[in-house]
Design an enzyme around this catalytic site. Structure first.
Site, PDB file in Angstrom:
ATOM      1  N   ALA A 176       0.837  -1.204   0.000  1.00 20.81           N
ATOM      2  CA  ALA A 176       0.000   0.000   0.000  1.00 20.81           C
ATOM      3  C   ALA A 176       0.868   1.249   0.000  1.00 20.81           C
ATOM      4  O   ALA A 176       0.603   2.214  -0.726  1.00 20.81           O
ATOM      5  CB  ALA A 176      -0.936  -0.004   1.213  1.00 20.81           C
ATOM      6  N   ASP A 177       1.935   1.229   0.791  1.00 24.02           N
ATOM      7  CA  ASP A 177       2.898   2.335   0.771  1.00 24.02           C
ATOM      8  C   ASP A 177       3.562   2.462  -0.591  1.00 24.02           C
ATOM      9  O   ASP A 177       3.702   3.563  -1.138  1.00 24.02           O
ATOM     10  CB  ASP A 177       3.982   2.102   1.823  1.00 24.02           C
ATOM     11  CG  ASP A 177       3.588   2.606   3.202  1.00 24.02           C
ATOM     12  OD1 ASP A 177       2.723   3.482   3.294  1.00 24.02           O
ATOM     13  OD2 ASP A 177       4.170   2.127   4.182  1.00 24.02           O
ATOM     14  N   LEU A 178       4.016   1.341  -1.136  1.00 27.16           N
ATOM     15  CA  LEU A 178       4.784   1.376  -2.380  1.00 27.16           C
ATOM     16  C   LEU A 178       3.932   1.830  -3.554  1.00 27.16           C
ATOM     17  O   LEU A 178       4.375   2.659  -4.374  1.00 27.16           O
ATOM     18  CB  LEU A 178       5.399   0.004  -2.653  1.00 27.16           C
ATOM     19  CG  LEU A 178       6.412  -0.464  -1.607  1.00 27.16           C
ATOM     20  CD1 LEU A 178       6.838  -1.903  -1.880  1.00 27.16           C
ATOM     21  CD2 LEU A 178       7.632   0.443  -1.579  1.00 27.16           C
TER      22      LEU A 178
END
Length: 404
Positions: A176-178
């Site tokens: 999700a961050d990436l």
């Protein structure tokens, strides 16, 4: 380098924001990473493992090195008025500002978009939060794990109910961050193009939750079209069969039969003519509908040869398949080596840091690793002299007052 001349003020930390700014830096942008004095980015302490430090001390965590190459590190405490004033003096010379503070968190320092835009109307200001700047969840903190859960990814990841080990699972890296970092990069590039054409900057509001919903891709489309809520299928594919992991005589094999022609080729290579002629498996739609019977027929057959044996047979028949490699095997893979996906870069103090290379391959302006992830604050004095023309006495005074 395609982004040479673009200056980015990076107020982000941890992963999503740093991933975006690292990509911009790889493409040639100048990245000025602002960190807390004496502490720095949280990920500097997210270990083990750690880099070797000076005089036998512990260095930065490996986690930090994954998202912070091609940046300078400037330590400024902008929670203090004098520190915030330093940043407001830098902002007019910047093209981009990236931050990932809670919604409204920078307003008390005069570093919110509205204030920054008055200082520099052409700036591209990218905010990254868990849930965005609008909506009922806007004030909630955002963490990748929580967003993988709330955003549906964990509901379709893991073994199916009723099978051993069945429970929702997160992905093994913070996707999700990436993904949010990558979407942020795309948005920044588009906004820069607009700013160059019009002289007008804008605010980019990136949310982990939005990006997680977007990358549900075919699973989301399946639900929106059918109304049926997708569930967990382990390593199987919701729309294609056979397309999953199978045990072999000595390990496991990913079999990825993507169309009916490949199904016939697989059956011929595997000596499974009876399955090739079975009307239950004649088309992909029929194979998906009869998945349980199909897999029950294939499992004992795949156990009759080793992983390497199956790969030789199936690759010769042009049937997509592959091994499940551990990370050490990935970086020993001849293809990964040929594509130069590992590179080593030394810091100014000589500390060698192994890095995963940028995967973008461009014929004229490829990404370049110009410098290793910096040690904390190693560029503070240099940047303050160059950007603001501060004297040695002024810099010494700021340091003595704990501003830098």
């Amino acid at each position: 380098m395609s982004l040479a001349g673009v200056r980015v003020l990076d107020l982000s930390r941890v992963l999503a924001g740093p991933w975006a700014t690292q990509t911009l830096g790889d493409l040639g942008a100048e990245i000025i990473k602002i960190e807390r004095p004496e502490v720095g980015d949280d990920t500097r302490g997210w270990g083990p493992p750690f880099l070797p430090g000076q005089d036998g001390e512990r260095g930065d965590a490996a986690y930090y090195t994954c998202a912070n190459r091609n940046k300078s590190s400037v330590t400024v405490d902008f929670t203090k008025p004098e520190g915030a004033a330093l940043l407001t003096q830098i902002i007019p010379s910047c093209d981009v500002l990236v931050e990932n503070f809670k919604t409204g968190g920078l307003a008390k320092y005069g570093l919110d978009y509205e204030t920054v835009a008055r200082l520099n109307p052409r700036i591209v200001y990218c905010s990254i939060t868990g849930f965005g700047h609008t909506g009922p969840s806007a004030a909630k903190p955002g963490y990748d794990y929580l967003v993988q859960a709330a955003g549906g990814l964990m509901s379709v990841t893991g073994q199916a109910d009723g099978t051993p080990g069945a429970e929702p699972l997160k992905v093994g890296v913070a996707v999700a961050d990436l993904f949010t970092g990558l979407y942020a990069t795309i948005a920044i590039l588009a906004a820069l193009r607009h700013a160059e054409a019009t002289g007008q900057g804008q605010h980019i509001d990136m949310a982990l939750m939005d990006c997680q919903a977007a990358v549900l891709a075919n699973q989301a489309a399946n639900f929106l079209v059918s109304g049926t809520v997708p569930g967990r299928l382990g390593n199987a594919h919701p729309n294609i069969a056979p397309y999953q992991v199978f045990p072999t005589a000595d390990g496991h094999l990913v079999l990825a039969v993507g169309n009916d022609g490949q199904w016939q080729q697989f059956c011929a290579a595997a000596g499974l003519d009876v399955l090739a002629q079975d009307p239950r498996f004649a088309s992909n739609a029929q194979r998906v509908a009869n998945r349980d019977a199909l897999i029950a027929s294939l499992r004992p057959a795949l156990l009759q040869d080793t992983t390497s044996g199956w790969m030789r047979r199936l690759e010769a028949a042009q049937v997509p398949c592959g091994p499940i490699q551990t990370i050490d095997q990935v970086f020993a893979d001849p293809q990964v080596i040929a594509r130069r996906m590992r590179e080593d870069k030394a810091r100014r103090d000589g500390t060698a840091i192994p890095l995963v290379a940028n995967p973008i391959k461009m014929s004229l302006t490829p990404p370049v690793t110009r410098r290793a992830p910096p040690s904390l604050g190693e560029d503070t004095e240099t940047e303050l002299r160059q950007l603001l023309g501060l004297s040695d006495a002024q810099i010494s005074g700021l340091r003595n007052r704990g501003i830098i």
